[in-house]
Design a protein around this motif. Structure first.
Motif, PDB file in Angstrom:
ATOM      1  N   MET A   1       0.857  -1.187   0.000  1.00  0.00           N
ATOM      2  CA  MET A   1       0.000   0.000   0.000  1.00  0.00           C
ATOM      3  C   MET A   1       0.893   1.236   0.000  1.00  0.00           C
ATOM      4  O   MET A   1       1.599   1.491   0.970  1.00  0.00           O
ATOM      5  CB  MET A   1      -0.922   0.013   1.224  1.00  0.00           C
ATOM      6  CG  MET A   1      -1.860   1.220   1.251  1.00  0.00           C
ATOM      7  SD  MET A   1      -2.864   1.326   2.774  1.00  0.00           S
ATOM      8  CE  MET A   1      -3.956  -0.067   2.550  1.00  0.00           C
ATOM      9  N   ASP A   2       0.868   1.990  -1.102  1.00  0.00           N
ATOM     10  CA  ASP A   2       1.745   3.162  -1.169  1.00  0.00           C
ATOM     11  C   ASP A   2       1.145   4.332  -0.392  1.00  0.00           C
ATOM     12  O   ASP A   2       0.016   4.280   0.101  1.00  0.00           O
ATOM     13  CB  ASP A   2       2.047   3.551  -2.611  1.00  0.00           C
ATOM     14  CG  ASP A   2       0.822   4.031  -3.384  1.00  0.00           C
ATOM     15  OD1 ASP A   2      -0.177   4.422  -2.756  1.00  0.00           O
ATOM     16  OD2 ASP A   2       0.870   4.003  -4.629  1.00  0.00           O
TER      17      ASP A   2
ATOM     18  N   PHE B   1       0.081   7.229  -1.335  1.00  0.00           N
ATOM     19  CA  PHE B   1      -1.108   7.874  -1.891  1.00  0.00           C
ATOM     20  C   PHE B   1      -2.379   7.197  -1.367  1.00  0.00           C
ATOM     21  O   PHE B   1      -3.336   7.864  -0.954  1.00  0.00           O
ATOM     22  CB  PHE B   1      -1.080   7.798  -3.424  1.00  0.00           C
ATOM     23  CG  PHE B   1       0.075   8.507  -4.052  1.00  0.00           C
ATOM     24  CD1 PHE B   1       0.288   9.861  -3.824  1.00  0.00           C
ATOM     25  CD2 PHE B   1       0.964   7.832  -4.866  1.00  0.00           C
ATOM     26  CE1 PHE B   1       1.355  10.530  -4.405  1.00  0.00           C
ATOM     27  CE2 PHE B   1       2.042   8.480  -5.459  1.00  0.00           C
ATOM     28  CZ  PHE B   1       2.240   9.834  -5.219  1.00  0.00           C
ATOM     29  N   GLU B   2      -2.400   5.880  -1.382  1.00  0.00           N
ATOM     30  CA  GLU B   2      -3.563   5.146  -0.903  1.00  0.00           C
ATOM     31  C   GLU B   2      -3.745   5.330   0.604  1.00  0.00           C
ATOM     32  O   GLU B   2      -4.876   5.464   1.100  1.00  0.00           O
ATOM     33  CB  GLU B   2      -3.431   3.651  -1.230  1.00  0.00           C
ATOM     34  CG  GLU B   2      -4.600   2.791  -0.770  1.00  0.00           C
ATOM     35  CD  GLU B   2      -5.915   3.173  -1.429  1.00  0.00           C
ATOM     36  OE1 GLU B   2      -6.979   2.887  -0.831  1.00  0.00           O
ATOM     37  OE2 GLU B   2      -5.898   3.767  -2.541  1.00  0.00           O
ATOM     38  N   VAL B   3      -2.640   5.352   1.344  1.00  0.00           N
ATOM     39  CA  VAL B   3      -2.718   5.595   2.790  1.00  0.00           C
ATOM     40  C   VAL B   3      -3.348   6.959   3.061  1.00  0.00           C
ATOM     41  O   VAL B   3      -4.260   7.094   3.887  1.00  0.00           O
ATOM     42  CB  VAL B   3      -1.318   5.522   3.433  1.00  0.00           C
ATOM     43  CG1 VAL B   3      -1.382   5.931   4.900  1.00  0.00           C
ATOM     44  CG2 VAL B   3      -0.740   4.117   3.300  1.00  0.00           C
ATOM     45  N   CYS B   4      -2.866   7.974   2.361  1.00  0.00           N
ATOM     46  CA  CYS B   4      -3.387   9.331   2.549  1.00  0.00           C
ATOM     47  C   CYS B   4      -4.878   9.391   2.219  1.00  0.00           C
ATOM     48  O   CYS B   4      -5.666  10.004   2.942  1.00  0.00           O
ATOM     49  CB  CYS B   4      -2.602  10.308   1.683  1.00  0.00           C
ATOM     50  SG  CYS B   4      -2.959  12.044   2.011  1.00  0.00           S
ATOM     51  N   LYS B   5      -5.261   8.748   1.138  1.00  0.00           N
ATOM     52  CA  LYS B   5      -6.666   8.735   0.744  1.00  0.00           C
ATOM     53  C   LYS B   5      -7.543   8.136   1.832  1.00  0.00           C
ATOM     54  O   LYS B   5      -8.598   8.692   2.182  1.00  0.00           O
ATOM     55  CB  LYS B   5      -6.832   7.965  -0.563  1.00  0.00           C
ATOM     56  CG  LYS B   5      -8.265   7.950  -1.084  1.00  0.00           C
ATOM     57  CD  LYS B   5      -8.352   7.164  -2.386  1.00  0.00           C
ATOM     58  CE  LYS B   5      -9.793   7.137  -2.891  1.00  0.00           C
ATOM     59  NZ  LYS B   5      -9.936   6.301  -4.091  1.00  0.00           N
ATOM     60  N   GLN B   6      -7.108   6.993   2.389  1.00  0.00           N
ATOM     61  CA  GLN B   6      -7.904   6.347   3.425  1.00  0.00           C
ATOM     62  C   GLN B   6      -7.926   7.164   4.713  1.00  0.00           C
ATOM     63  O   GLN B   6      -8.949   7.226   5.406  1.00  0.00           O
ATOM     64  CB  GLN B   6      -7.381   4.936   3.688  1.00  0.00           C
ATOM     65  CG  GLN B   6      -7.619   3.989   2.528  1.00  0.00           C
ATOM     66  CD  GLN B   6      -7.488   2.530   2.920  1.00  0.00           C
ATOM     67  OE1 GLN B   6      -7.717   2.150   4.070  1.00  0.00           O
ATOM     68  NE2 GLN B   6      -7.115   1.695   1.960  1.00  0.00           N
TER      69      GLN B   6
ATOM     70  N   GLU C   1     -10.548   9.780   4.425  1.00  0.00           N
ATOM     71  CA  GLU C   1     -11.915   9.279   4.380  1.00  0.00           C
ATOM     72  C   GLU C   1     -12.453   8.912   5.758  1.00  0.00           C
ATOM     73  O   GLU C   1     -13.648   8.676   5.920  1.00  0.00           O
ATOM     74  CB  GLU C   1     -11.994   8.050   3.468  1.00  0.00           C
ATOM     75  CG  GLU C   1     -11.848   8.367   1.989  1.00  0.00           C
ATOM     76  CD  GLU C   1     -11.836   7.121   1.135  1.00  0.00           C
ATOM     77  OE1 GLU C   1     -11.694   6.008   1.698  1.00  0.00           O
ATOM     78  OE2 GLU C   1     -11.970   7.245  -0.099  1.00  0.00           O
TER      79      GLU C   1
ATOM     80  N   TYR D   1      -4.441  14.069  -3.133  1.00  0.00           N
ATOM     81  CA  TYR D   1      -4.964  13.030  -2.246  1.00  0.00           C
ATOM     82  C   TYR D   1      -5.186  13.539  -0.821  1.00  0.00           C
ATOM     83  O   TYR D   1      -5.671  12.802   0.026  1.00  0.00           O
ATOM     84  CB  TYR D   1      -4.032  11.820  -2.234  1.00  0.00           C
ATOM     85  CG  TYR D   1      -4.330  10.817  -3.318  1.00  0.00           C
ATOM     86  CD1 TYR D   1      -5.104   9.697  -3.071  1.00  0.00           C
ATOM     87  CD2 TYR D   1      -3.828  10.991  -4.607  1.00  0.00           C
ATOM     88  CE1 TYR D   1      -5.380   8.777  -4.065  1.00  0.00           C
ATOM     89  CE2 TYR D   1      -4.094  10.078  -5.612  1.00  0.00           C
ATOM     90  CZ  TYR D   1      -4.876   8.973  -5.342  1.00  0.00           C
ATOM     91  OH  TYR D   1      -5.154   8.067  -6.328  1.00  0.00           O
TER      92      TYR D   1
ATOM     93  N   ARG E   1     -16.092   2.209   2.117  1.00  0.00           N
ATOM     94  CA  ARG E   1     -14.785   1.749   1.641  1.00  0.00           C
ATOM     95  C   ARG E   1     -14.211   0.617   2.493  1.00  0.00           C
ATOM     96  O   ARG E   1     -13.669  -0.359   1.975  1.00  0.00           O
ATOM     97  CB  ARG E   1     -13.800   2.925   1.623  1.00  0.00           C
ATOM     98  CG  ARG E   1     -12.429   2.512   1.123  1.00  0.00           C
ATOM     99  CD  ARG E   1     -11.511   3.688   0.930  1.00  0.00           C
ATOM    100  NE  ARG E   1     -10.268   3.267   0.318  1.00  0.00           N
ATOM    101  CZ  ARG E   1     -10.083   3.114  -0.986  1.00  0.00           C
ATOM    102  NH1 ARG E   1     -11.071   3.360  -1.819  1.00  0.00           N
ATOM    103  NH2 ARG E   1      -8.914   2.719  -1.468  1.00  0.00           N
ATOM    104  N   ASN E   2     -14.347   0.744   3.815  1.00  0.00           N
ATOM    105  CA  ASN E   2     -13.640  -0.172   4.714  1.00  0.00           C
ATOM    106  C   ASN E   2     -14.551  -1.092   5.518  1.00  0.00           C
ATOM    107  O   ASN E   2     -14.059  -1.961   6.246  1.00  0.00           O
ATOM    108  CB  ASN E   2     -12.764   0.644   5.685  1.00  0.00           C
ATOM    109  CG  ASN E   2     -11.781   1.536   4.957  1.00  0.00           C
ATOM    110  OD1 ASN E   2     -11.066   1.087   4.087  1.00  0.00           O
ATOM    111  ND2 ASN E   2     -11.761   2.821   5.310  1.00  0.00           N
TER     112      ASN E   2
END
Length: 321
Positions: free
Chosen positions: A71-72, A74-79, A82, A109, A172-173
């Protein structure tokens, strides 16, 4: 578990920082550079671990590496953005080169700033200090704009924002949540008989009940007049129903003395929990379901909790006094 450096006295001015980086040498160097700027540190070696620790530790600032396996950044920041728990944390992302495309993507992001690796000590300290100052100012402005002056609870705008974030997190989660809507029964009579001063004091007492009920990541609001709302993040149906019943019981215990009377109140509460299977949720329909449950509680005699899943939506045009 977070690797934290604890002060002997922890107060609201404690500055907390989380470092999310798969390189332990980089994590240790960043903490070394920021000792004295930040009071408490936590480390995470992966994006998944970082999200979990961020929700437990709730730092003021996160230093986040973009290039990580699985998980890079960008995806961490997005989550993080949220989640109702972590969305207001300032994120400084780390990039190995001054790449304008990568920087723009990180800011899109939700990151607040960026640093290039390897970090320069003075630049890192300056950017983190700036992030901490900005976070403090942002929190102060947000509090002034989103807090109800009488009860010190969130106001309607703040609550609407929180429920949208909870829905996004659930979609999402799959993290469950519950919505409680509460009206004070026959509250108009309190104002009419005892005056608005006693009415305001009553509302303030109800606000204290809600604040005692909340965990750190729940959101309680005065939604308007004598209407209150409570968002229970990451809560099962059984837990949400237990909280709702406790609210009813605790409001019933409120007692105010006037020169001539003992003022007591009760409350009706409607509960709507997120579905067992994650999917899209319409915020307006979700509120409508909780409001239907609240109306049913009033129809059944008030001073009680009704969960929406146990009744059919009534489709009424509005509440009653």
């Amino acid at each position: 578990m977070p690797n934290t450096t604890h002060n002997s006295v922890i107060d609201n001015s404690t500055k907390k920082l989380l470092i999310i980086d798969d390189d332990p040498v980089s994590r240790d160097l960043i903490e070394y550079y920021l000792t004295g700027v930040v009071d408490e540190f936590a480390h995470a070696s992966s994006g998944i671990e970082g999200i979990r620790i961020a929700e437990e530790f709730v730092p003021d600032v996160i230093v986040l590496d973009i290039s990580m396996p699985r998980m890079d950044g960008f995806e961490v920041c997005k989550q993080l953005k949220e989640s109702a728990i972590t969305r207001d944390i300032f994120v400084l992302f780390l990039t190995t080169c001054d790449n304008s495309v990568q920087i723009a993507k990180g800011l899109d992001y939700g990151a607040s700033d960026y640093l290039t690796k390897p970090c320069v000590r003075m630049e890192l300290q300056a950017r983190v200090r700036m992030a901490l100052r900005t976070k403090q100012m942002s929190d102060s402005l947000r509090e002034q704009a989103l807090i109800d002056g009488l009860t010190n609870l969130a106001n309607r705008n703040a609550f609407d924002d929180a429920i949208r974030a909870a829905i996004a997190d659930y979609t999402r989660n799959g993290h469950p949540f519950g919505l409680l809507l509460m009206d004070l029964d026959h509250f108009k009579k309190v104002n009419d008989v005892h005056g608005h001063g006693v009415g305001d004091e009553t509302l303030a007492h109800v606000g204290e009940v809600l604040k005692r009920t909340c965990r750190g990541y729940d959101v309680a609001a005065r939604y308007g007049g004598d209407e209150f709302a409570l968002l229970l993040n990451r809560t099962t149906k059984i837990e949400a129903a237990r909280v709702g019943q406790r609210l009813v019981d605790d409001v019933r215990k409120i007692s105010l003395k006037t020169s001539e009377h003992q003022v007591r109140i009760t409350a009706s509460v409607g509960l709507k929990c997120s579905p067992d299977e994650p999917g899209e949720i319409d915020a307006k329909m979700y509120f409508k379901a909780a409001d239907d449950a609240l109306y049913e509680a009033k129809s059944l005699g008030r001073d009680r909790l009704v969960e929406w899943s146990s009744v059919q939506p009534l489709g009424y045009p509005g509440g009653t006094e």
